[in-house]
Design an enzyme around this catalytic site. Structure first.
Site, PDB file in Angstrom:
ATOM      1  N   GLY A 146      -6.115   0.819  12.367  1.00 18.48           N
ATOM      2  CA  GLY A 146      -5.047   0.980  11.396  1.00 18.48           C
ATOM      3  C   GLY A 146      -5.272   2.072  10.347  1.00 18.48           C
ATOM      4  O   GLY A 146      -5.715   3.187  10.654  1.00 18.48           O
TER       5      GLY A 146
ATOM      6  N   GLY B 190      -7.402   2.265   7.948  1.00 18.89           N
ATOM      7  CA  GLY B 190      -8.810   2.633   7.743  1.00 18.89           C
ATOM      8  C   GLY B 190      -9.255   3.708   8.723  1.00 18.89           C
ATOM      9  O   GLY B 190      -9.906   4.684   8.336  1.00 18.89           O
TER      10      GLY B 190
ATOM     11  N   TYR C  44      -1.723 -14.153   0.571  1.00 19.82           N
ATOM     12  CA  TYR C  44      -1.916 -12.702   0.745  1.00 19.82           C
ATOM     13  C   TYR C  44      -1.646 -11.992  -0.588  1.00 19.82           C
ATOM     14  O   TYR C  44      -2.425 -11.136  -1.021  1.00 19.82           O
ATOM     15  CB  TYR C  44      -0.970 -12.178   1.832  1.00 19.82           C
ATOM     16  CG  TYR C  44      -1.081 -10.691   2.100  1.00 19.82           C
ATOM     17  CD1 TYR C  44      -2.162 -10.165   2.818  1.00 19.82           C
ATOM     18  CD2 TYR C  44      -0.117  -9.803   1.624  1.00 19.82           C
ATOM     19  CE1 TYR C  44      -2.267  -8.801   3.059  1.00 19.82           C
ATOM     20  CE2 TYR C  44      -0.217  -8.434   1.866  1.00 19.82           C
ATOM     21  CZ  TYR C  44      -1.289  -7.943   2.582  1.00 19.82           C
ATOM     22  OH  TYR C  44      -1.395  -6.578   2.807  1.00 19.82           O
TER      23      TYR C  44
HETATM   24  N1  LIG Z   1       0.153  -2.155   7.188  1.00 17.38           N
HETATM   25  C1  LIG Z   1       0.836  -2.313   6.062  1.00 17.38           C
HETATM   26  O1  LIG Z   1       2.085  -2.221   6.032  1.00 17.38           O
HETATM   27  C2  LIG Z   1       0.128  -2.584   4.767  1.00 17.38           C
HETATM   28  C3  LIG Z   1       0.884  -2.679   3.595  1.00 17.38           C
HETATM   29  C4  LIG Z   1       0.227  -2.913   2.383  1.00 17.38           C
HETATM   30  C5  LIG Z   1      -1.147  -3.036   2.363  1.00 17.38           C
HETATM   31  N2  LIG Z   1      -1.869  -2.965   3.528  1.00 17.38           N
HETATM   32  C6  LIG Z   1      -3.317  -3.105   3.446  1.00 17.38           C
HETATM   33  O2  LIG Z   1      -3.928  -2.049   4.151  1.00 17.38           O
HETATM   34  C7  LIG Z   1      -5.241  -2.450   4.569  1.00 17.38           C
HETATM   35  C8  LIG Z   1      -5.455  -2.047   6.016  1.00 17.38           C
HETATM   36  O3  LIG Z   1      -4.579  -2.825   6.811  1.00 17.38           O
HETATM   37  P1  LIG Z   1      -3.918  -2.286   8.167  1.00 17.38           P
HETATM   38  O4  LIG Z   1      -2.458  -2.426   8.019  1.00 17.38           O
HETATM   39  O5  LIG Z   1      -4.521  -0.985   8.541  1.00 17.38           O
HETATM   40  O6  LIG Z   1      -4.373  -3.440   9.182  1.00 17.38           O
HETATM   41  P2  LIG Z   1      -5.285  -3.391  10.513  1.00 17.38           P
HETATM   42  O7  LIG Z   1      -4.877  -2.296  11.383  1.00 17.38           O
HETATM   43  O8  LIG Z   1      -5.289  -4.782  11.042  1.00 17.38           O
HETATM   44  O9  LIG Z   1      -6.712  -3.018   9.912  1.00 17.38           O
HETATM   45  C9  LIG Z   1      -7.427  -3.962   9.153  1.00 17.38           C
HETATM   46  C10 LIG Z   1      -8.899  -3.690   9.315  1.00 17.38           C
HETATM   47  O10 LIG Z   1      -9.623  -4.713   8.610  1.00 17.38           O
HETATM   48  C11 LIG Z   1     -10.594  -5.231   9.510  1.00 17.38           C
HETATM   49  N3  LIG Z   1     -11.000  -6.608   9.239  1.00 17.38           N
HETATM   50  C12 LIG Z   1     -10.285  -7.739   9.398  1.00 17.38           C
HETATM   51  N4  LIG Z   1     -11.048  -8.804   9.134  1.00 17.38           N
HETATM   52  C13 LIG Z   1     -12.281  -8.343   8.812  1.00 17.38           C
HETATM   53  C14 LIG Z   1     -13.503  -8.952   8.463  1.00 17.38           C
HETATM   54  N5  LIG Z   1     -13.656 -10.291   8.412  1.00 17.38           N
HETATM   55  N6  LIG Z   1     -14.573  -8.162   8.194  1.00 17.38           N
HETATM   56  C15 LIG Z   1     -14.457  -6.824   8.267  1.00 17.38           C
HETATM   57  N7  LIG Z   1     -13.336  -6.183   8.622  1.00 17.38           N
HETATM   58  C16 LIG Z   1     -12.252  -6.938   8.880  1.00 17.38           C
HETATM   59  C17 LIG Z   1      -9.925  -5.148  10.866  1.00 17.38           C
HETATM   60  O11 LIG Z   1     -10.856  -5.340  11.889  1.00 17.38           O
HETATM   61  P3  LIG Z   1     -10.382  -5.892  13.340  1.00 17.38           P
HETATM   62  O12 LIG Z   1      -9.893  -4.696  14.068  1.00 17.38           O
HETATM   63  O13 LIG Z   1     -11.632  -6.466  13.901  1.00 17.38           O
HETATM   64  O14 LIG Z   1      -9.296  -6.892  13.106  1.00 17.38           O
HETATM   65  C18 LIG Z   1      -9.350  -3.756  10.780  1.00 17.38           C
HETATM   66  O15 LIG Z   1     -10.334  -2.791  11.014  1.00 17.38           O
HETATM   67  C19 LIG Z   1      -5.317  -3.955   4.302  1.00 17.38           C
HETATM   68  O16 LIG Z   1      -6.042  -4.178   3.115  1.00 17.38           O
HETATM   69  C20 LIG Z   1      -3.874  -4.360   4.104  1.00 17.38           C
HETATM   70  O17 LIG Z   1      -3.738  -5.498   3.277  1.00 17.38           O
HETATM   71  C21 LIG Z   1      -1.250  -2.731   4.727  1.00 17.38           C
END
Ligand SMILES: NC(=O)c1ccc[n+]([C@@H]2O[C@H](COP(=O)([O-])OP(=O)(O)OC[C@H]3O[C@@H](n4cnc5c(N)ncnc54)[C@H](OP(=O)(O)O)[C@@H]3O)[C@@H](O)[C@H]2O)c1
Length: 291
Positions: free
Chosen positions: A23, A25, A176
């Protein structure tokens, strides 16, 4: 966006990105690799981390990317990761606390805390504390906490921070939002306690990732998938983390909340409460010491 002279002064700078295997990251890791950083991606699965390192190397042609095993739902794993990072690197220029989960049913971390609070906030609280000596060794360190616009709906319920009231009282969206409010309060308190480090937080936009497909009921996952065409591409989600990591405009700026357009915004009223920020910090210290 490209910042002048950044390549020359950045060649040896190190950035650690939690949740760097997927995602936002991983997209952030890619941009910072392209900008000449040494990038360490942290995650909970060695297989996923290895695959992400290979993909990032392939996409950028850079080999300055490594991984660090760090499961943020386990204090033991966070301590091990911080120890390992300390052995491998003498300083840390930028820490991006990005990893996150969303779930709509009550789940607990390995240490018995509500999963979203544990991963999205408490694990990052502990990791940051442990990495402070390496951040303080860097000449101009930055900490970037990935929060969310969801924090505007959040409250901090000290009687139910860790899911103590059980499944009947559980609301996944509220949990959340609480964890994301905690990210903003943490940023504020970090800036107060460590003014030499530029600590800021952000909302990345609504971004096309798999976050709500991983730990949710099928109908919620389906809704998220149907909505994806209207979301920002994943690479756009990296824009604000990259801005806060690189921009000279952020020099001397700390404790602030930025939106997906890199604008500094007023966070929620609760997020601006200094007493709440202090109390959350103190409670968090007790929680991480309990394990
Ligand atoms: N996408 C959106 O619309 C949005 C909006 C607002 C804020 N955010 C924030 O953006 C950030 C990134 O989210 P994303 O949307 O990119 O989601 P994502 O693609 O699911 O990425 C989340 C990352 O966090 C990792 N993770 C989950 N549980 C973990 C654990 N126990 N220990 C270490 N790493 C862990 C995941 O690893 P795995 O691959 O193993 O699951 C993945 O690498 C988050 O903080 C989220 O709250 C996202």
């Amino acid at each position: 966006m490209f910042y002048a002279n950044e390549l020359s002064c950045m060649r040896q700078r190190t950035v650690l990105i939690t949740g760097g295997n997927d995602g936002i990251g991983r997209a952030t890791a890619q941009v910072l690799l392209e900008r000449g950083f040494r990038v360490v991606i942290a995650g909970r699965s060695v297989e996923k981390l290895r695959a992400a390192v290979a993909m990032l190397q392939h996409r950028t042609g850079q080999d300055t990317v490594e991984y660090l095993l760090c499961d943020l739902s386990s204090n033991k794993s966070v301590h091990q990761a911080a120890d390992e990072f300390g052995q491998r690197f003498s300083q840390l220029d930028i820490l991006i606390n990005n990893a996150g989960v969303f779930t709509n049913e009550l789940r607990y971390s390995a240490d018995g805390f509500e999963l979203q609070f544990a991963v999205n906030y408490l694990g990052h609280f502990l990791l940051t504390q442990r990495l402070l000596p390496r951040l303080q060794a860097a000449p101009a360190a930055r900490i970037i906490n990935v929060s969310s616009v969801a924090h505007y709906h959040g409250t901090i319920d000290f009687d139910n921070l860790c899911g103590e009231q059980g499944p009947a009282a559980y609301d996944g969206l509220q949990a959340y939002a609480q964890s994301k409010l905690a990210n903003v309060l943490f940023t504020r308190e970090l800036a107060r306690r460590y003014p030499r480090i530029e600590s800021n937080c952000l909302h990345p936009g609504v971004v096309r990732t798999r976050i709500a497909n991983k730990n949710t009921h099928w109908y919620f996952s389906l809704l998220w998938t149907l909505y994806k065409p209207f979301m920002r591409p994943t690479r756009c989600g990296a824009s604000t983390p990259v801005y806060l990591a690189l921009s000279p405009e952020v020099k001397g700026v700390a404790g602030r909340y930025f939106d997906e357009l890199q604008c500094c915004r007023k966070p929620s009223e609760l997020a601006r409460d200094p007493e709440l920020a202090r109390e959350l910090w103190e409670v968090s210290e007790q929680l991480v010491d309990m394990v």
